[in-house]
Scaffold this active site. Sequence first.
Site, mmCIF file in Angstrom:
data_model
loop_
_atom_site.group_PDB
_atom_site.id
_atom_site.type_symbol
_atom_site.label_atom_id
_atom_site.label_comp_id
_atom_site.label_asym_id
_atom_site.label_seq_id
_atom_site.Cartn_x
_atom_site.Cartn_y
_atom_site.Cartn_z
ATOM 1 N N HIS A 1 -0.705 7.051 4.183
ATOM 2 C CA HIS A 1 0.635 6.773 4.727
ATOM 3 C C HIS A 1 1.544 7.933 4.364
ATOM 4 O O HIS A 1 1.652 8.284 3.180
ATOM 5 C CB HIS A 1 1.202 5.484 4.133
ATOM 6 C CG HIS A 1 0.331 4.292 4.354
ATOM 7 N ND1 HIS A 1 0.122 3.734 5.600
ATOM 8 C CD2 HIS A 1 -0.403 3.554 3.502
ATOM 9 C CE1 HIS A 1 -0.686 2.715 5.495
ATOM 10 N NE2 HIS A 1 -1.032 2.576 4.233
ATOM 11 N N ASN B 1 1.417 -3.824 7.565
ATOM 12 C CA ASN B 1 2.419 -4.501 6.734
ATOM 13 C C ASN B 1 3.352 -3.499 6.076
ATOM 14 O O ASN B 1 4.511 -3.794 5.808
ATOM 15 C CB ASN B 1 1.716 -5.322 5.660
ATOM 16 C CG ASN B 1 1.077 -6.560 6.246
ATOM 17 O OD1 ASN B 1 1.761 -7.477 6.652
ATOM 18 N ND2 ASN B 1 -0.232 -6.557 6.333
ATOM 19 N N ALA C 1 0.805 -1.224 0.000
ATOM 20 C CA ALA C 1 0.000 0.000 0.000
ATOM 21 C C ALA C 1 0.840 1.277 0.000
ATOM 22 O O ALA C 1 0.316 2.358 0.232
ATOM 23 C CB ALA C 1 -0.918 -0.027 1.217
#
Length: 272
Positions: free
Chosen positions: A222, A192, A125
């Site tokens: 993020h 992750n 991601a």
Amino acid sequence: MKKIGLLGCGAIGTQIALAIDSGKIPAKLTHVYDGSKEASAKLVEKLNSKPIIVENSHLLSSNPVDIIVEAASQDAVKDVSLSVLQNKKDLMIMSVGALLDESIYDILSDACKDFKKTIYLPSGAIAGLDGIKAVHDELDSLSITTTKHPRSLKGAKFFENSDIDLDSLDSKTEIFQGTAKQAVSLFPANINVAALLSLTGIGSENTKVVIVADPKTDKNTHHIEAKGSFGKMTFTIENFPDPNNPKTSRLAILSAIETLRKYCSDEIQIGT
Ligand SMILES: NC(=O)c1ccc[n+]([C@@H]2O[C@H](COP(=O)([O-])OP(=O)(O)OC[C@H]3O[C@@H](n4cnc5c(N)ncnc54)[C@H](O)[C@@H]3O)[C@@H](O)[C@H]2O)c1
């Protein structure tokens, strides 16, 4: 054509299987397994070219496949990875957090060399791992701040020993600050990306992680900062969650599909 075995038939596994079935990934999905028989049956029903559903995860790699794709859980990684390599198959891992257990990382790293096989960890991601990989010898600090809707954080081990009530949050709230190593064990299904970042960069004890719950967001965001003698890099990735699993971002699925497409294609490879 490469033959693929799939472990995990949830949000990621289903989209990978559909990408193979549609020809986007030039390969054949020959065998699948999921701990939930319902999940594997539901997936196979959606496919034109039907793979065999095997009876346990170890049977995936005892069949004539080229690669096993793990899209299940950290436990699944711990359970099957070594036997996949021993059976001389490549492996793609999505539940990357499992590799922050140093003994597992070392065993698998040695097994890749012993059996001349490769483990692929898609960028998932996040973006920018190519740059961080290139500068990893010159990194002084690396951090990631992950902001998600509270529902995407629900069920994490962290909340077993916390007073935070995710349902009652009405504004952006910092939930956790610590190392990637701590984050991965407390938020195993969510973080992750922190594991990937620390494996690429300066290790899980030195990678700083902040997790924020924001009841007003519809994205998984993020923000990554890397500093060192090379200069500075910052990346912000705003992901839409997958409709079938809000913990998983759409980009994570697309990144898995692209990694597998690249593995199965003979072509010019672009990027570090
Ligand atoms: N690398 C990344 O950037 C990234 C991003 C999102 C998710 N993930 C990870 O990928 C994995 C799959 O994500 P998802 O969104 O498809 O999850 P999901 O919950 O939608 O699907 C997981 C499936 O795997 C099955 N499963 C779980 N443990 C198993 C085991 N030990 N043996 C056999 N089957 C098992 C479940 O029954 C389920 O059907 C998760 O571990 C998730 O944390 C990684």
